[in-house]
Motif scaffolding. Structure first.
Motif, PDB file in Angstrom:
ATOM      1  N   TYR A   1       2.269  14.858   9.262  1.00 21.41           N
ATOM      2  CA  TYR A   1       2.259  13.526   8.651  1.00 21.41           C
ATOM      3  C   TYR A   1       2.207  13.645   7.126  1.00 21.41           C
ATOM      4  CZ  TYR A   1       0.685   8.881   7.253  1.00 21.41           C
ATOM      5  OH  TYR A   1       0.566   7.658   6.634  1.00 21.41           O
TER       6      TYR A   1
ATOM      7  N   TRP B   1       4.847   6.248  11.253  1.00 23.59           N
ATOM      8  CA  TRP B   1       3.650   5.541  11.741  1.00 23.59           C
ATOM      9  C   TRP B   1       2.884   6.506  12.627  1.00 23.59           C
ATOM     10  CZ3 TRP B   1       1.177   3.748  16.174  1.00 23.59           C
ATOM     11  CH2 TRP B   1       0.309   2.656  16.029  1.00 23.59           C
TER      12      TRP B   1
ATOM     13  N   PRO C   1      10.042   7.147   6.631  1.00 26.85           N
ATOM     14  CA  PRO C   1       9.051   6.191   7.138  1.00 26.85           C
ATOM     15  C   PRO C   1       8.407   6.708   8.420  1.00 26.85           C
ATOM     16  CG  PRO C   1      11.044   5.061   6.470  1.00 26.85           C
ATOM     17  CD  PRO C   1      11.363   6.518   6.423  1.00 26.85           C
TER      18      PRO C   1
ATOM     19  N   GLY D   1      -2.162  -0.589  -4.638  1.00 25.12           N
ATOM     20  CA  GLY D   1      -2.017  -1.498  -3.519  1.00 25.12           C
ATOM     21  C   GLY D   1      -1.518  -2.877  -3.871  1.00 25.12           C
TER      22      GLY D   1
ATOM     23  N   ASP E   1       8.479  12.727   4.698  1.00 20.42           N
ATOM     24  CA  ASP E   1       9.041  11.929   3.614  1.00 20.42           C
ATOM     25  C   ASP E   1       9.781  10.688   4.095  1.00 20.42           C
ATOM     26  OD1 ASP E   1       8.156  13.748   1.652  1.00 20.42           O
ATOM     27  OD2 ASP E   1       9.907  15.023   1.996  1.00 20.42           O
TER      28      ASP E   1
ATOM     29  N   GLN F   1      -2.318   5.307  10.507  1.00 18.77           N
ATOM     30  CA  GLN F   1      -1.799   5.478   9.149  1.00 18.77           C
ATOM     31  C   GLN F   1      -0.286   5.232   9.172  1.00 18.77           C
ATOM     32  OE1 GLN F   1      -3.343   9.229   7.153  1.00 18.77           O
ATOM     33  NE2 GLN F   1      -3.829   9.714   9.281  1.00 18.77           N
ATOM     34  N   TYR F   2       0.248   4.779   8.057  1.00 26.27           N
ATOM     35  CA  TYR F   2       1.696   4.708   7.913  1.00 26.27           C
ATOM     36  C   TYR F   2       2.068   4.770   6.443  1.00 26.27           C
ATOM     37  CZ  TYR F   2       0.592  -0.314   7.417  1.00 26.27           C
ATOM     38  OH  TYR F   2       0.049  -1.520   7.036  1.00 26.27           O
ATOM     39  N   LYS F   3       3.301   5.205   6.168  1.00 26.14           N
ATOM     40  CA  LYS F   3       3.731   5.345   4.768  1.00 26.14           C
ATOM     41  C   LYS F   3       5.250   5.357   4.695  1.00 26.14           C
ATOM     42  CE  LYS F   3       3.630  10.440   4.716  1.00 26.14           C
ATOM     43  NZ  LYS F   3       3.108  11.636   4.029  1.00 26.14           N
ATOM     44  N   ASN F   4       5.758   5.215   3.484  1.00 21.84           N
ATOM     45  CA  ASN F   4       7.195   5.314   3.137  1.00 21.84           C
ATOM     46  C   ASN F   4       8.025   4.143   3.640  1.00 21.84           C
ATOM     47  OD1 ASN F   4       6.576   7.849   1.973  1.00 21.84           O
ATOM     48  ND2 ASN F   4       7.012   8.910   3.913  1.00 21.84           N
ATOM     49  N   TRP F   5       7.416   3.043   4.029  1.00 18.62           N
ATOM     50  CA  TRP F   5       8.179   1.896   4.507  1.00 18.62           C
ATOM     51  C   TRP F   5       8.644   1.060   3.326  1.00 18.62           C
ATOM     52  CZ3 TRP F   5       9.698   1.890   9.385  1.00 18.62           C
ATOM     53  CH2 TRP F   5       8.999   2.721  10.268  1.00 18.62           C
TER      54      TRP F   5
ATOM     55  N   SER G   1       0.818  -1.210   0.000  1.00 14.22           N
ATOM     56  CA  SER G   1       0.000   0.000   0.000  1.00 14.22           C
ATOM     57  C   SER G   1       0.852   1.260   0.000  1.00 14.22           C
ATOM     58  CB  SER G   1      -0.932   0.008   1.213  1.00 14.22           C
ATOM     59  OG  SER G   1      -0.191  -0.020   2.423  1.00 14.22           O
ATOM     60  N   GLY G   2       2.091   1.162   0.469  1.00 16.90           N
ATOM     61  CA  GLY G   2       2.977   2.316   0.500  1.00 16.90           C
ATOM     62  C   GLY G   2       4.167   2.165  -0.422  1.00 16.90           C
TER      63      GLY G   2
END
Length: 419
Positions: A354, A362, A360, A61, A358, A415-419, A44-45
């Motif tokens: 958030y 959470w 990672p 995704g 840029d 939410q989380y992103k950039n992992w 998803s990220g």
């Protein structure tokens, strides 16, 4: 997840302490099965910890491998540590599209960096697949690889919902999770294995609190460091129970009255490094100076943003303290934890940070939580985060944070992103 953990997560917002009020917390649902997730990726990220070669992309995704006349695309996961785990299984969904006779995709695994062993190879398979790995994999490390042998960009393999799970041995449940640099624990909501010493006249100005394991260095352990900034109008005493909790898990914790500049955190870390080098210090050569976090509540979080580019840091923690101009994340160089509350006036600023982050990150907006209660209601999230990022407990990546239904996802909007 143990019943003890679920019970404590229901109750940790119910007991008051000091000057801070508590809000209600969410309740975690029971796991669907006895299997323990060890690694998960739903793309998803982006591609996450998978490394691509050739024509590989992530969109809607999922990961997509496209055929090529020049080179076959591959998608290979990072090494998944399985120390302490047994009964390993791998599952995923895949859809092959447009492959001609003689073309195929292949899914394979490698143990401890060795040669890859094929799980399946097919031209037309689609849907979910699951494979139990041999017992020789137990306790070792594994990598997964998806590859496509096809000649046209219109011939594709789509991959999603990759999951590695452990079922445990003869006891019918998971074995002890793989450890990191600190003694392992089964419940981050309970005090850790260390007795705690508190020095209230520590630091560069003798006005800070140094909270640390009383028997630091036992069994050769070197202890990671957290420098904590209180909110405006408060001091370390207002966070004493939380500072003690983190120190009981093996962290050396320093705190003093905060400022928005964050320069005091850098000075404090310099002082801590001096303590590690001073034979007269109770922490002489017992500090892991390569595993450092800055964090804070409200103004302490703002100060953390200010110095988040310090090259000694591994991670930062930001509780109910978004930057006023939205530019705080510009200084971030490492993974960051954001915690807010659904009844907290600062949450809108944290949400803007958030969006502008840029690295990672959470982020959990805790249910039933106001500005004052955010640190206490989120303290167990912070404990698990520090054990992951400073004590190398990699299993927490998926179990506690980066998967749907993670340990702490039921406590609020995550939410989380950039992992």
């Amino acid at each position: 997840m143990s019943s003890r953990l679920r019970r404590r997560l229901r109750l940790f917002g119910a007991a008051s302490a000091g000057l801070l009020a508590l809000g209600a917390t969410g309740v975690l649902s029971a796991p669907a099965s006895a299997a323990t997730p060890v690694y998960a990726e739903n793309f998803s990220g982006g591609l996450g910890t998978f490394t691509p070669t050739g024509s590989v992309s992530a969109s809607t995704g999922a990961a997509r491998l496209s055929g090529s006349l020049l080179s076959d695309p591959t998608l290979t996961s990072a090494s998944v540590p399985l120390a302490g785990y047994s009964g390993i299984s791998v599952s995923y969904t895949r859809t092959a599209s447009g492959l001609d006779l003689g073309e195929a995709f292949t899914v394979a695994y490698s143990v401890d960096g060795g040669a890859f062993t094929t799980l399946e190879s097919s031209r037309t398979a689609s849907g979910a697949a699951s494979f139990r790995l041999p017992s020789s994999v137990d306790g070792r490390s594994v990598r997964l690889r998806f590859s496509l042998d096809a000649s046209s960009v219109l011939e594709t393999l789509t991959v999603d919902d990759v999951l590695v799970q452990a079922e445990g041995g003869g006891g019918g449940g998971p074995t002890d999770p793989p450890g990191g640099s600190l003694p392992p624990v089964t419940d981050v909501t309970a005090p850790g294995p260390y007795a705690v010493t508190v020095d209230t006249t520590a630091g560069p100005g003798d006005d800070g609190w140094l909270v640390y394991p009383s028997n630091a260095g036992r069994d050769g352990v070197n202890h990671p460091v957290l420098v904590w900034g209180p909110g405006a109008g408060s001091d370390p005493a207002a966070y004493e129970d939380m500072l003690r909790q983190w120190a009981s898990h093996g962290f050396v914790v320093y705190s003093e009255v905060s400022s928005s500049s964050g320069a005091y955190m850098v000075d404090a870390l310099d002082w801590i490094e001096d303590q590690n080098a001073a034979p007269s210090s109770p922490l002489y050569q017992d500090i892991d100076t390569a595993e450092i976090a800055f964090g804070g509540h409200s103004r302490g979080s703002i100060g953390t943003f200010d110095v988040a580019d310090d090259p000694r840091l591994e991670t930062t923690v930001h509780v109910a303290g978004g930057s006023f101009d939205g530019n705080g994340p510009d200084n971030l160089r490492n993974p960051a934890l954001y915690i807010g509350g659904d009844d907290d006036f600062a949450t809108s600023n944290v949400e803007r940070d958030y969006a502008n982050t840029d690295v990672p990150v959470w982020f959990n907006v805790l249910n039933g939580t106001d500005h004052i209660a955010a640190t206490r209601n989120g303290q167990h999230i912070i404990t698990a985060w520090l054990r992951w990022h400073l004590a190398d407990e990699e299993f927490r990546r998926t179990t506690d944070f980066l998967r749907q239904g993670c340990t702490f996802c039921g406590l609020g909007v995550t939410q989380y992103k950039n992992w």
